[in-house]
Structures are given as C-alpha cells and as structure tokens.
Design an enzyme around this catalytic site. Sequence first.
Site, PDB file in Angstrom:
ATOM      1  CD  GLU A 204      -3.815  -7.926   1.546  1.00  0.00           C
ATOM      2  OE1 GLU A 204      -3.158  -8.432   2.457  1.00  0.00           O
ATOM      3  OE2 GLU A 204      -3.437  -6.939   0.897  1.00  0.00           O
ATOM      4  CD  GLU A 318      -5.354  -1.354  -0.660  1.00  0.00           C
ATOM      5  OE1 GLU A 318      -4.152  -1.661  -0.774  1.00  0.00           O
ATOM      6  OE2 GLU A 318      -6.098  -1.852   0.200  1.00  0.00           O
TER       7      GLU A 318
HETATM    8  C1  GLA Z   1      -2.350  -3.764   1.108  1.00  0.00           C
HETATM    9  C2  GLA Z   1      -3.277  -3.278   2.200  1.00  0.00           C
HETATM   10  C3  GLA Z   1      -3.079  -1.825   2.473  1.00  0.00           C
HETATM   11  C4  GLA Z   1      -1.620  -1.448   2.533  1.00  0.00           C
HETATM   12  C5  GLA Z   1      -0.952  -1.859   1.269  1.00  0.00           C
HETATM   13  C6  GLA Z   1       0.497  -1.438   1.283  1.00  0.00           C
HETATM   14  O1  GLA Z   1      -2.789  -3.495  -0.129  1.00  0.00           O
HETATM   15  O2  GLA Z   1      -4.630  -3.505   1.940  1.00  0.00           O
HETATM   16  O3  GLA Z   1      -3.671  -1.527   3.689  1.00  0.00           O
HETATM   17  O4  GLA Z   1      -1.016  -2.025   3.637  1.00  0.00           O
HETATM   18  O5  GLA Z   1      -1.051  -3.252   1.179  1.00  0.00           O
HETATM   19  O6  GLA Z   1       0.668  -0.113   1.609  1.00  0.00           O
END
Ligand code: GLA
Length: 414
Positions: A204, A318
């Site tokens: 990020e 994710e």
């Molecule tokens: C982001 C992070 C993860 C996690 C999610 C929320 O995507 O990369 O590690 O913290 O947020 O659960």
Amino acid sequence: MKKLSSFIFFIFISIFTSLSFAADWLDKEVPSFCQAYKSYFDHVGIACEYGIAGWKTKELATETVQKGIQKHANTITAGNEFKPQFIMAWWGNNPKVTNITFKATNGVTIKTPELNGFGSVDAMLQICKERGLQMRGHVLVWHSQTEDAFFRQDYDKSKPYVSKEEMTARQEWYIKTVLEHIQNWEKVNNEGKKIIWCWDVVNEAVGDGGSELRKESSWFNIYKNYDFVVNAFRFANKYASKDTLLCYNDYNCNIPEKRQGMIKVLDNILAARNDKTLPTRIDAMGMQAHIGKYVKVSDYEKAIQTFLAKGLDVQITELDIATEEKYDEDELYRVYKDYFTMFIKNRKIKGKNGITSITIWGINDEATWLNSPSQIKWHKNTIQYPLLFQLKGNSYQPKKAFYGVIEAAKEYKN
Ligand code: GLA
C-alpha cells in the site's frame, strides 16, 4: 387448533432441516476449494490468524480450523502475525535497544532493538509444517501496523525521525532479520524446505484519491520519494532465497488513477533491477482484491491485464466481496462465480504471465475485518457477508457463494 399444530410442525421441520442438513466444511460431500483449483493455480489460500492471547480470535490455534484449512487451501496468509507490529511486539512502547550493532550496506552502523513477536510466527510455521501447508509472508514494509518508535531517533517515539541513511540501515536490518529468522527455522525444523514461498515486500505505498505515494506514512515522510520502496526490494532480493517470490501489494487496483500510481511504483522497482550493487527483484503484483459487489468484473480484469502487460505475474492476495447495502446469497453466489471464471481465464499458462495464486481474506463472515467499527462505516453501517463460510457453533458451513466458486472451476471451458 389444527392450523396451529401444523404451523408448529412446520417450524419444527424447518429448524430440524437447517440443523441437520447444513454441511460442515469437513464433510466428505463438501468439495475442497483447493482441489477444485489445483489445475488452475499453484497456490490457493485462505488468510487466518493464529490467535495470540488477548487477541480477538483463536483460529489456526484450533484443530477444527487446522483441518478445514488443510482441506481447502495449500497456502495461508497470517492475518496479523507476520506484520511488523506483531513481529516487533512493542505494543506502542519504546523497545529495548540491545548491544548488538548492524553495519548496513550503505556503511551506516546502527543499534538494533529487540523483536519480541517471533513466538507466533514460529507457531504458525510449525502448524504449516504439520499440515503440509505453505505461507505467503505478509508483510515487510507498510505504513500501517508498524511501530512509530522504529522511525525515531534512539527508537524513542518522543524524538524526531531519523535520517534517510539511518532509516535505510534499519530497513535493511529488519528485512534481513525477519528473512533469516524464517530461513533458519526452515533449516532447523523443515530440512531446509520452504514454508514461505512468497513475500509482500511493500504494501500500500500509493495513496488514495490519486497516483501519488501515500503521504500519511512515516516511510514517505522520511524519504519523500520512492527510495524506501525500491530499497526494500533491493534488500528482499539480497536476503531472500532466489526461489522465494517477491511482490508489491496494493488495493483498489480497479481505480485507474490509483492503478497509475502502482505502475509508477513498479516502474521504479523495475528500473533498479540491473543495478550493479543491490539490484531489485520483483516477481508479481499482489492485487488485494477487497472488492464490493458493484465492482465490475470487466474493470477488474482490465486491471489484471495492465499488470500482466508489465511482465509480472499477478497474485490475488486478499479477496473478499463486500455485500454493501443488502446481502442476497444468490447475488453473492453469482458475483463470486463470475469473478472466479474471470480469474481462471487469466491464469498463468506456460510462457505467458498470468494469475498464479488466489487467497481469500478470512474464513467466515463472523470474523471478517469488514465488520470492524472503522470499516462498517464505509458500508453504511450495514453488516457485511463477504466470505465463503459462516460459523454456526463450532461448524464452518459453506455458503452458496462457496458453491459458486466450485462451479466456476468445474464448468470452465477454454
Ligand atoms: C489490508 C492489509 C491486510 C489487512 C487488511 C484488513 O488489506 O494488507 O494486512 O490488514 O487490510 O484486514
């Protein structure tokens, strides 16, 4: 009276059928997510937490979860335990600074702080070993969930930021220490065989609402440029084994301006890959894929193809699908099925870049991060049902969306 008794009978039958016929993820009749996708992707994963004392859940620490994950996945991602905040485990305090110094590649010698959180890291590695699972390492460099004292003079959170040179030395030390800890664990406990097959080196770095680097980041505020990202890939390449994949990971990849920012990040990393000293290496773009049901599959596919065109593979790291203002199980089933059909279409085929792995961000709706106080606000204070299982008592039960995912694999035609 007759009416009343048949009504009671109806209620009884409904409760009975819902209790006795709701399948559990371990039931033989429930297909394995991982088996269904084995021929499409190298790695099929589910994120979970080990569950340390005092933390909200105990997931992988329980046998039920271990068995379920073993059946449905071949890789896991730690929801928290491999993040700097958990590996440092200073919990908002200043760390104990040790007598051990580290001389970095840039010539700077630093003092080093104690890292207290390897206990849960090792416990997760051990479970993976016992259950024949691998892991994505998540994450080495991130603006969030990293102790503030790490960026401050003398590791004292009341003091100003350190210089770029000192921070680069600290970054090298942190990456080296974490990667070597894991390699050493694998050597001593797993005959050198890898459990961690991949790392999110940086998470990020791009801000929201544009293409620039994220400003609310201590990393950014020390460097004011891309160096902290590029350096992280130099150090990861130096200390990770050559067959451990290195990723840049980010979210909202379907938003064109933000994606432009990610392309700039990738360009910076790639530009340093032939450097004589400390070259970078990057193998894949990690697309988090926290999406909502209104994100068009075709827009997301476009994002995937932009990254593939950069010469990188893509990992879906994710995935969860917010159900937004209304949860309709048939609708979620459809959306999951359409997404997985598109993922399969863009899978890696020999000689061509493609999607190599997919990880779902969490096991069951009851444990999703989307219902945390900060997230639920984004979803108009509506409870979200973004995952593939629901937890009833001790039973993880596949939702209709789970079967959508399985059907996508079975029905796929080239
Ligand atoms: C982001 C992070 C993860 C996690 C999610 C929320 O995507 O990369 O590690 O913290 O947020 O659960």
